[in-house]
Design a protein around this motif. Structure first.
Motif, PDB file in Angstrom:
ATOM      1  N   ALA A  33     -27.589  19.036  -5.257  1.00 37.39           N
ATOM      2  CA  ALA A  33     -27.012  17.706  -5.466  1.00 37.39           C
ATOM      3  C   ALA A  33     -27.689  16.690  -4.546  1.00 37.39           C
ATOM      4  CB  ALA A  33     -25.508  17.748  -5.210  1.00 37.39           C
ATOM      5  N   ARG A  35     -30.667  17.030  -3.303  1.00 38.10           N
ATOM      6  CA  ARG A  35     -32.060  16.907  -3.731  1.00 38.10           C
ATOM      7  C   ARG A  35     -32.189  15.932  -4.899  1.00 38.10           C
ATOM      8  NH1 ARG A  35     -33.174  22.487  -2.947  1.00 38.10           N
ATOM      9  NH2 ARG A  35     -32.556  22.770  -5.101  1.00 38.10           N
ATOM     10  N   ALA A  36     -31.220  15.937  -5.802  1.00 36.87           N
ATOM     11  CA  ALA A  36     -31.262  15.033  -6.955  1.00 36.87           C
ATOM     12  C   ALA A  36     -31.294  13.575  -6.491  1.00 36.87           C
ATOM     13  CB  ALA A  36     -30.056  15.282  -7.855  1.00 36.87           C
ATOM     14  N   VAL A  37     -30.501  13.268  -5.474  1.00 33.40           N
ATOM     15  CA  VAL A  37     -30.470  11.904  -4.958  1.00 33.40           C
ATOM     16  C   VAL A  37     -31.798  11.565  -4.288  1.00 33.40           C
ATOM     17  CG1 VAL A  37     -29.322  10.327  -3.368  1.00 33.40           C
ATOM     18  CG2 VAL A  37     -27.988  12.001  -4.635  1.00 33.40           C
ATOM     19  N   ILE A  39     -34.723  12.760  -5.036  1.00 32.60           N
ATOM     20  CA  ILE A  39     -35.728  12.525  -6.080  1.00 32.60           C
ATOM     21  C   ILE A  39     -35.579  11.122  -6.644  1.00 32.60           C
ATOM     22  CG2 ILE A  39     -36.383  13.140  -8.443  1.00 32.60           C
ATOM     23  CD1 ILE A  39     -36.200  15.983  -7.765  1.00 32.60           C
ATOM     24  N   SER A  40     -34.342  10.737  -6.975  1.00 34.38           N
ATOM     25  CA  SER A  40     -34.130   9.409  -7.552  1.00 34.38           C
ATOM     26  C   SER A  40     -34.627   8.327  -6.620  1.00 34.38           C
ATOM     27  CB  SER A  40     -32.649   9.172  -7.832  1.00 34.38           C
ATOM     28  OG  SER A  40     -32.111  10.259  -8.511  1.00 34.38           O
ATOM     29  N   PHE A  41     -34.299   8.440  -5.339  1.00 32.16           N
ATOM     30  CA  PHE A  41     -34.717   7.398  -4.399  1.00 32.16           C
ATOM     31  C   PHE A  41     -36.226   7.362  -4.233  1.00 32.16           C
ATOM     32  CE2 PHE A  41     -31.498   4.860  -2.410  1.00 32.16           C
ATOM     33  CZ  PHE A  41     -30.337   5.433  -2.895  1.00 32.16           C
ATOM     34  N   LEU A  43     -38.305   7.766  -6.403  1.00 34.72           N
ATOM     35  CA  LEU A  43     -38.930   7.159  -7.577  1.00 34.72           C
ATOM     36  C   LEU A  43     -39.065   5.650  -7.465  1.00 34.72           C
ATOM     37  CD1 LEU A  43     -37.109   8.841 -10.584  1.00 34.72           C
ATOM     38  CD2 LEU A  43     -39.391   9.283  -9.722  1.00 34.72           C
ATOM     39  N   ILE A  44     -38.218   5.039  -6.645  1.00 33.49           N
ATOM     40  CA  ILE A  44     -38.081   3.584  -6.670  1.00 33.49           C
ATOM     41  C   ILE A  44     -39.425   2.872  -6.495  1.00 33.49           C
ATOM     42  CG2 ILE A  44     -37.054   1.584  -5.515  1.00 33.49           C
ATOM     43  CD1 ILE A  44     -34.675   3.378  -4.813  1.00 33.49           C
ATOM     44  N   MET A  47     -41.925   3.336  -9.551  1.00 33.70           N
ATOM     45  CA  MET A  47     -41.339   2.698 -10.723  1.00 33.70           C
ATOM     46  C   MET A  47     -41.425   1.179 -10.607  1.00 33.70           C
ATOM     47  SD  MET A  47     -40.517   4.587 -13.058  1.00 33.70           S
ATOM     48  CE  MET A  47     -39.667   3.390 -14.076  1.00 33.70           C
ATOM     49  N   VAL A 148     -42.948   7.565 -14.765  1.00 33.58           N
ATOM     50  CA  VAL A 148     -41.859   8.247 -14.055  1.00 33.58           C
ATOM     51  C   VAL A 148     -42.303   9.629 -13.579  1.00 33.58           C
ATOM     52  CG1 VAL A 148     -39.467   8.981 -14.195  1.00 33.58           C
ATOM     53  CG2 VAL A 148     -40.228   7.040 -15.526  1.00 33.58           C
ATOM     54  N   ILE A 152     -42.590  11.158  -9.768  1.00 31.31           N
ATOM     55  CA  ILE A 152     -41.950  12.373  -9.245  1.00 31.31           C
ATOM     56  C   ILE A 152     -42.977  13.276  -8.578  1.00 31.31           C
ATOM     57  CG2 ILE A 152     -40.787  14.523  -9.907  1.00 31.31           C
ATOM     58  CD1 ILE A 152     -39.177  13.015 -11.874  1.00 31.31           C
TER      59      ILE A 152
END
Lengths: 191, 177
Positions: A33, A35-37, A39-41, A43-44, A47, A148, A152
């Motif tokens: 959980a 790690r998911a956050v 990864i999203s951050f 990407l900013i 992107m 995207v 990553i």
């Protein structure tokens, strides 16, 4: 999706108990959980950079130029759009925006295109051949730069993430062409 | 040949950027203001996928850590070995038609599991980058105008997805193995 989600988690916990790995599984669950956050951050940055570059293409009219170029082949694929210029230009803009990786900008064009096609549709519940062709083309997801995915890979420390651009372009082109092919040969078989 | 193609991969992105900038210059478009305006969206897109990413990554991590996925992967292993498909990439082939965010989550999981420079990661990246989620697009576009009979649209999309997966397997083994 609700059932799949519930099923996957329940089956995992049951398996973990049987395999006597409950402690490892719970630990992994909590870590992933976080790690998911992460990864999203991560990407900013990329992107934002890519969306900025593409906005220049949009504002300078490059995207519209591109969409004008694809109109001719589109009429060949969707003959009834010849009498529906609004639908045609929205389809062209949708494909151009998708090609640049702007799926957020592409969706409104796609919905407008569907609206325009629906106006001329004699049977409002049933999709026309052009609608099916448009959808098939869209699901093939033709894209020039997979921003995207590159973001990553780069965020995870791949040394040369742009190496996937050409293979991805080849694969997406094959999928794109076969979507057109299947949409054409299946036409009229599902009346 | 492969060396040349890899070089081409390296040049595509800078060439596109240069082309966009020169075109904007010729059309007297304010490049810097446009860039800043467009870049604002990067934040919201990254934030928007967080919940989906958590849901999928927790599911896949649990499936793996509990040993549940070993059962399925051991069954498939002979076929996968024959086609030179890393066993870790089987999940992404299924999710790519269902959900874009889920596919990104599975990609994150594969990187975490096999390392970012592994063949599995490259194959998964090409699969994720070359696809759009068939079921999502169909429900949004047809749903928005009230079409109930999809006719051959979904079948054409799914057949194209399958062709895409095989194309990815062959192209990647050619490029990266």
């Amino acid at each position: 999706m609700n059932y799949i989600f519930t099923f996957l988690i329940l089956i995992s916990i049951i398996c973990a108990i049987i395999n006597n790995r409950l402690d490892v599984a719970i630990d992994e669950m909590l870590k992933s959980a976080t790690r998911a956050v992460q990864i999203s951050f991560s990407l900013i940055g990329i992107m934002a950079f890519w969306l900025g570059i593409v906005k220049i293409a949009q504002n300078s009219g490059l995207m519209e130029l591109f969409s004008k170029l694809v109109k001719k082949p589109l009429v060949f694929l969707m003959p009834d759009l010849k009498e529906n210029p609004n639908a045609l230009s929205n389809v062209a803009l949708n494909i151009s925006a998708n090609a640049l990786g702007l799926s957020n900008a592409a969706t409104p064009f796609g919905i407008k295109a569907m609206d325009n096609m629906q106006e001329k549709n004699p049977n409002k519940n049933v999709a026309t051949n052009s609608m099916c062709m448009f959808l098939a083309i869209n699901t093939a997801g033709f894209q020039i730069v997979p921003a995207v995915v590159i973001a990553i890979l780069s965020a995870n420390g791949m040394s040369n993430p742009t190496q996937i651009i050409l293979p991805t372009l080849i694969v997406t082109t094959i999928a794109f062409v076969s979507a057109i092919f299947f949409a054409k040969i299946l036409e009229g078989r599902f009346e | 040949m492969i060396k040349f193609l890899n070089l081409l991969s390296l040049y595509i992105l800078p060439l596109i950027i240069v082309f966009i900038l020169i075109y904007a210059l010729a059309k007297k478009t304010p490049a810097y203001e446009s860039f800043v305006d467009g870049a604002k969206d990067g934040f919201s897109i990254a934030i928007k996928i967080i919940p989906y990413l958590i849901a999928i990554m927790v599911c896949t991590a649990l499936l793996r850590a509990s040993g549940a996925i070993d059962i399925v992967q051991n069954l498939l292993k002979p076929v996968l070995d024959f086609l030179k498909i890393p066993v870790e990439t089987t999940l992404i082939m299924l999710t790519r038609s269902l959900s874009g965010s889920a596919t990104l989550g599975v990609l994150g999981d594969i990187i975490n599991q096999t390392g970012v420079n592994s063949y599995a990661t490259k194959l998964a990246a090409v699969i994720a980058g070359s696809s759009e989620t068939t079921f999502y697009v169909a429900s949004v576009y047809f749903g928005s105008v009230g079409i109930k009979k999809f006719k051959h649209a979904l079948l054409a999309g799914i057949l194209a997805d399958i062709v895409g997966i095989f194309a990815a397997i062959f192209v990647c083994s050619w490029f990266f193995l």
